[in-house]
Design an enzyme around this catalytic site. Structure first.
Site, PDB file in Angstrom:
ATOM      1  N   ARG A 297       6.521   5.579 -26.166  1.00  0.00           N
ATOM      2  CA  ARG A 297       5.259   5.200 -26.793  1.00  0.00           C
ATOM      3  C   ARG A 297       4.329   6.398 -26.976  1.00  0.00           C
ATOM      4  NH1 ARG A 297       4.561  -0.361 -26.860  1.00  0.00           N
ATOM      5  NH2 ARG A 297       6.010  -1.511 -25.539  1.00  0.00           N
TER       6      ARG A 297
ATOM      7  N   ASP B  35       4.945  -2.524 -35.864  1.00  0.00           N
ATOM      8  CA  ASP B  35       4.571  -3.472 -34.820  1.00  0.00           C
ATOM      9  C   ASP B  35       5.760  -4.092 -34.093  1.00  0.00           C
ATOM     10  OD1 ASP B  35       2.742  -4.991 -33.335  1.00  0.00           O
ATOM     11  OD2 ASP B  35       2.870  -6.685 -34.697  1.00  0.00           O
TER      12      ASP B  35
ATOM     13  N   LEU C 176      -8.169  -1.201 -35.576  1.00  0.00           N
ATOM     14  CA  LEU C 176      -8.494  -0.061 -36.417  1.00  0.00           C
ATOM     15  C   LEU C 176      -9.437  -0.543 -37.508  1.00  0.00           C
ATOM     16  CD1 LEU C 176      -7.716   2.974 -37.254  1.00  0.00           C
ATOM     17  CD2 LEU C 176      -6.353   1.827 -39.019  1.00  0.00           C
TER      18      LEU C 176
ATOM     19  N   ILE D 166      -0.585  -1.935 -39.905  1.00  0.00           N
ATOM     20  CA  ILE D 166      -0.353  -0.504 -39.725  1.00  0.00           C
ATOM     21  C   ILE D 166       1.136  -0.259 -39.585  1.00  0.00           C
ATOM     22  CG2 ILE D 166      -0.915   1.553 -38.385  1.00  0.00           C
ATOM     23  CD1 ILE D 166      -3.284   0.041 -37.202  1.00  0.00           C
TER      24      ILE D 166
ATOM     25  N   CYS E 189      -6.706 -13.168 -24.418  1.00  0.00           N
ATOM     26  CA  CYS E 189      -6.869 -13.319 -25.865  1.00  0.00           C
ATOM     27  C   CYS E 189      -6.238 -14.625 -26.367  1.00  0.00           C
ATOM     28  CB  CYS E 189      -6.233 -12.119 -26.569  1.00  0.00           C
ATOM     29  SG  CYS E 189      -6.417 -12.137 -28.364  1.00  0.00           S
TER      30      CYS E 189
ATOM     31  N   SER F 238      -4.892 -15.113 -29.180  1.00  0.00           N
ATOM     32  CA  SER F 238      -3.615 -14.775 -29.815  1.00  0.00           C
ATOM     33  C   SER F 238      -2.500 -14.699 -28.781  1.00  0.00           C
ATOM     34  CB  SER F 238      -3.729 -13.443 -30.564  1.00  0.00           C
ATOM     35  OG  SER F 238      -4.546 -13.579 -31.700  1.00  0.00           O
TER      36      SER F 238
ATOM     37  N   CYS G  75      -5.828 -15.560 -33.746  1.00  0.00           N
ATOM     38  CA  CYS G  75      -7.287 -15.687 -33.754  1.00  0.00           C
ATOM     39  C   CYS G  75      -7.878 -14.526 -34.553  1.00  0.00           C
ATOM     40  CB  CYS G  75      -7.837 -15.671 -32.324  1.00  0.00           C
ATOM     41  SG  CYS G  75      -9.645 -15.778 -32.240  1.00  0.00           S
ATOM     42  N   ASP G  76      -8.858 -14.832 -35.392  1.00  0.00           N
ATOM     43  CA  ASP G  76      -9.525 -13.798 -36.202  1.00  0.00           C
ATOM     44  C   ASP G  76     -11.005 -13.660 -35.882  1.00  0.00           C
ATOM     45  OD1 ASP G  76      -7.301 -13.041 -37.658  1.00  0.00           O
ATOM     46  OD2 ASP G  76      -7.666 -14.479 -39.282  1.00  0.00           O
TER      47      ASP G  76
ATOM     48  N   CYS H 170     -17.117  -9.099 -37.599  1.00  0.00           N
ATOM     49  CA  CYS H 170     -17.361  -7.655 -37.707  1.00  0.00           C
ATOM     50  C   CYS H 170     -18.077  -7.322 -39.018  1.00  0.00           C
ATOM     51  CB  CYS H 170     -16.038  -6.897 -37.639  1.00  0.00           C
ATOM     52  SG  CYS H 170     -16.214  -5.094 -37.850  1.00  0.00           S
TER      53      CYS H 170
END
Length: 310
Positions: free
Chosen positions: A60, A131, A155, A166, A212, A214, A240-241, A247
């Site tokens: 990683r 991912d 990000l 990404i 979380c 998610s 979940c958003d 934001c």
């Protein structure tokens, strides 16, 4: 224009032709600071039952362990912000899962990109990741100039928010490296922290993955969800958003142009009752190319019962 500049121009040109919304390049090197942060995060158990996060730790943080002789890390962003939203009173599903599974879509495009670069530049050894492998893609995205890491751990790009996938392509050729994104534009804003119903967003951009929504609705494989989380899911059935929706930078989000991310009609329109009455056979047929298949029919039904049970 030098050869290295010409190669870099080719990389970005081909990426645009394939529909990527951003392409930036960073020097392949060990991510020592990130290694320390990841080690602490894992030690504190913030990954919950996601044991795979503990695997391949060195990979990683050292791209040369993924691609021998790695010289450059190419970061690619692909917008997934939809032009259509779910109908009212429909169980909530994360926007990234509205269309076809992004792993399938972007993996094929990364393969096409690497093939094109081999044809235009010469023999290049590389591997593409989206991912699904031990790559710290957000760190590489920041190093390539794409944006900064927000307090919600996502990000964020200055011109179009955070609704991006990404992808990372590690290659064994030297390229012209972009300047890292050095500034943090979150400032004193705490909307994502304040809005998170489970308190998963902690100080210093630390996300407690084990809290979380998610994590609970996608990653956790238990037959039952924790009773203490009852009434905290805000009708989220898959993912979940919330932290992205609140934001301020996402007011600049624009609809994507990727046909593969066209929303599945059932995701936009099925009522709670219709979801409850769905058979496993129908689920497998409708969502065979959807990210929802990761949770499986049993997981969706578990989540649905949890958010609808009085």
């Amino acid at each position: 224009m030098s050869r290295i500049e010409a190669y870099s121009h080719t990389v970005k040109s081909v990426a645009r032709q394939l529909g990527f919304d951003y392409c930036g390049i960073a020097k392949a090197e060990k991510l020592n600071d990130d290694a320390r942060r990841l080690e602490q995060w894992l030690h504190q158990g913030m990954h919950g039952s996601m044991q795979y996060m503990e695997n391949h730790f060195d990979m990683r943080t050292d791209p040369s362990l993924l691609v021998p002789g790695a010289r450059s890390v190419i970061t690619l962003l692909k917008n997934y912000y939809p032009s259509q939203q779910q109908s009212a009173h429909t169980p909530h599903i994360s926007k990234y899962a509205f269309g076809k599974d992004y792993h399938e879509v972007i993996r094929a495009q990364l393969k096409e990109l690497l093939q094109a670069l081999n044809e235009k530049i010469g023999e290049i050894h590389g591997r593409g990741f989206v991912d699904s492998a031990p790559v710290l893609e957000r760190s590489w995205a920041t190093k390539s100039g794409a944006g900064w890491i927000g307090k919600n751990g996502n990000l964020i790009t200055k011109h179009s928010g955070s609704f991006y996938f990404i992808a990372t392509l590690i290659v064994d050729i030297t390229l012209d490296y972009d300047d890292p994104f050095a500034k943090d534009y979150c400032g004193s804003c705490s909307r994502c922290i304040d809005a998170c119903p489970t308190g998963a967003i902690e100080d210093n951009k630390v996300i407690n993955g084990s809290k979380c929504i998610s994590y609970y609705t996608i990653e956790l494989k238990d037959a039952l969800l924790p009773e203490q989380m009852k009434d905290q899911f805000k009708d989220w059935m898959f993912g979940c958003d919330i932290c992205q929706d609140v934001c301020p930078w996402n007011r600049f989000s624009k609809p994507h142009h990727e046909i593969n991310f066209t929303p599945i009609p059932e995701i936009l329109n099925l009522s709670t009752k219709q979801w409850e009455e769905m058979t496993e056979e129908s689920f497998k047929n409708i969502f065979r190319h959807s990210p929802l298949k990761r949770t499986k029919f049993s997981g969706i039904q578990r989540n649905l019962r949890f958010i609808t049970r009085a």
